[in-house]
Design a protein around this motif. Structure first.
Motif, PDB file in Angstrom:
ATOM      1  N   MET A 218     -43.922  86.492 -24.736  1.00 60.00           N
ATOM      2  CA  MET A 218     -42.518  86.044 -25.199  1.00 60.00           C
ATOM      3  C   MET A 218     -42.232  86.371 -26.608  1.00 60.00           C
ATOM      4  O   MET A 218     -41.123  86.424 -27.135  1.00 60.00           O
ATOM      5  CB  MET A 218     -42.308  84.708 -24.837  1.00 60.00           C
ATOM      6  N   GLY A 219     -43.471  86.416 -27.413  1.00 58.33           N
ATOM      7  CA  GLY A 219     -43.271  86.701 -29.040  1.00 58.33           C
ATOM      8  C   GLY A 219     -42.329  85.833 -29.410  1.00 58.33           C
ATOM      9  O   GLY A 219     -42.744  84.412 -29.400  1.00 58.33           O
ATOM     10  N   LYS A 220     -41.311  85.952 -30.330  1.00 55.05           N
ATOM     11  CA  LYS A 220     -40.497  85.221 -30.928  1.00 55.05           C
ATOM     12  C   LYS A 220     -39.428  84.394 -30.194  1.00 55.05           C
ATOM     13  O   LYS A 220     -38.874  83.589 -30.796  1.00 55.05           O
ATOM     14  CB  LYS A 220     -39.460  85.877 -32.038  1.00 55.05           C
ATOM     15  N   ARG A 221     -39.689  84.907 -28.666  1.00 54.27           N
ATOM     16  CA  ARG A 221     -38.793  83.940 -27.878  1.00 54.27           C
ATOM     17  C   ARG A 221     -39.731  82.785 -27.393  1.00 54.27           C
ATOM     18  O   ARG A 221     -39.168  82.201 -26.246  1.00 54.27           O
ATOM     19  CB  ARG A 221     -38.242  84.718 -26.825  1.00 54.27           C
ATOM     20  N   SER A 222     -40.888  82.507 -27.548  1.00 57.67           N
ATOM     21  CA  SER A 222     -41.776  81.553 -27.010  1.00 57.67           C
ATOM     22  C   SER A 222     -41.417  80.340 -27.639  1.00 57.67           C
ATOM     23  O   SER A 222     -41.032  80.158 -28.771  1.00 57.67           O
ATOM     24  CB  SER A 222     -43.271  81.812 -27.604  1.00 57.67           C
ATOM     25  N   PRO A 223     -41.349  79.172 -26.867  1.00 61.79           N
ATOM     26  CA  PRO A 223     -40.959  77.960 -27.415  1.00 61.79           C
ATOM     27  C   PRO A 223     -41.962  77.301 -28.318  1.00 61.79           C
ATOM     28  O   PRO A 223     -41.748  76.240 -29.004  1.00 61.79           O
ATOM     29  CB  PRO A 223     -41.135  76.993 -26.036  1.00 61.79           C
ATOM     30  N   ILE A 224     -43.243  77.969 -28.343  1.00 60.93           N
ATOM     31  CA  ILE A 224     -44.068  77.392 -29.552  1.00 60.93           C
ATOM     32  C   ILE A 224     -43.459  77.932 -30.993  1.00 60.93           C
ATOM     33  O   ILE A 224     -44.002  77.188 -32.062  1.00 60.93           O
ATOM     34  CB  ILE A 224     -45.408  78.154 -29.260  1.00 60.93           C
ATOM     35  N   ILE A 225     -42.389  78.630 -30.941  1.00 65.43           N
ATOM     36  CA  ILE A 225     -42.063  78.991 -32.519  1.00 65.43           C
ATOM     37  C   ILE A 225     -40.909  77.871 -32.530  1.00 65.43           C
ATOM     38  O   ILE A 225     -39.801  77.907 -32.199  1.00 65.43           O
ATOM     39  CB  ILE A 225     -41.272  80.450 -32.446  1.00 65.43           C
ATOM     40  N   ASP A 226     -41.200  77.016 -33.384  1.00 64.14           N
ATOM     41  CA  ASP A 226     -40.547  75.939 -33.588  1.00 64.14           C
ATOM     42  C   ASP A 226     -40.738  75.092 -34.935  1.00 64.14           C
ATOM     43  O   ASP A 226     -41.824  75.245 -35.674  1.00 64.14           O
ATOM     44  CB  ASP A 226     -40.943  74.795 -32.591  1.00 64.14           C
TER      45      ASP A 226
END
Length: 308
Positions: A218-226
């Protein structure tokens, strides 16, 4: 978070191994849009906003961390003011976490237990069911505590975790689920937990794994990017945290969460329009509440305080 809080930031060393950020490489570029911040931005299990501070990857321990984070007081303030709207998901998470702790409960009595980042304290009920006589939780969000049933509130202390609030060697088990990413100094937390555990006591965590296939895909679309996350662990870096603070018999393994399809849809990297369409379809089919276990790139770690 206000503009002043955003600007009150200072460089830090790697919060796990102490390496200089000068030797680290940029992993995520900073992306902050203050117009998207609201009362749920620092709430648990919210819809992804894909905002983040600049994060760098430590060359020594493999941690990805914010090299210039907000102050501890600023973080405490925003978590205190955060709204709460995830009761169903919290209960689902507690049932999944129970699978980690159940094995510990079979091996030794767990008389006294503490959960750091307890929310409404739903996992404290699970600990009670495993025979814990005394349970305690610490939670910075006043809204989360207000959402707890009356009988649980005496178990919960409002604020951030401080070792000085508890007696040394007073717990058999301390849990910290999906919380180590949110604090400024995870090694200080792990060291404090060590001091609060009785010999042979267990420290149990669940953290995101940025190296998991799903998060890499997912890269930058992962929910961990927060914007909430001050660091992101890999299996290697969470293991390093436990080892470097003196825990023994450390185990690190992938962990599967179990949530309703409507929640998985909320987290999916889709446009708002597609999410609305998918949610409507699931509801029409009557399967939006179907529970599904998925390994979305999380890691469970367990370590023990050495016996004398």
């Amino acid at each position: 978070m206000t503009q002043m809080q955003l600007e009150n930031r200072h460089e830090r060393l790697c919060p796990v191994c102490g390496s200089s950020p000068e030797a680290a490489k940029i992993y995520f570029e900073e992306h902050i849009d203050t117009s998207k911040l609201n009362e749920f931005s620092f709430a648990s299990r919210k819809a992804p906003e894909y905002l983040c501070y600049q994060m760098v990857q430590c060359h020594r321990c493999d941690l990805v961390y914010v090299d210039r984070p907000p102050s501890q007081s600023a973080l405490a303030e925003v978590y205190h003011a955060a709204e709460y709207d995830s009761s169903e998901e919290a209960a689902d998470a507690a049932r999944a976490y129970a699978g980690i702790v159940s094995g510990l409960a079979k091996k030794r009595p767990l008389k006294d237990a503490l959960e750091i980042g307890t929310g409404t304290g739903v996992f404290l009920d699970v600990l009670k069911s495993f025979g814990c006589e005394n349970v305690a939780g610490i939670e910075p969000s006043s809204a989360a505590i207000a959402a707890a049933p009356d009988y649980r509130r005496p178990w919960i202390r409002e604020g951030i975790f401080r070792e000085s609030d508890y007696a040394p060697e007073s717990f058999d088990l301390i849990c910290c689920f999906m919380t180590l990413e949110h604090v400024r100094e995870p090694k200080e937390i792990a060291s404090s937990v060590m001091n609060l555990l009785r010999p042979g006591g267990a420290f149990v965590t669940v953290t995101h794994d940025y190296r998991s296939p799903v998060n890499k895909l997912m890269g930058k679309r992962s929910p961990i990017i927060d914007i909430e996350h001050m660091q992101l662990f890999s299996q290697r870096s969470i293991g390093t945290l436990f080892d470097s603070t003196g825990y023994v018999d450390v185990t690190v393994r992938p962990f599967a969460n179990r949530y309703a399809l409507r929640y998985w849809t909320r987290l999916a990297p889709l446009s708002p329009r597609l999410k609305k369409m998918a949610s409507s379809l699931l509801s029409t089919l009557g399967i939006d509440g179907l529970k599904l276990s998925v390994n979305v790139g999380n890691t469970a770690a367990i370590g023990f305080k050495p016996t004398r």
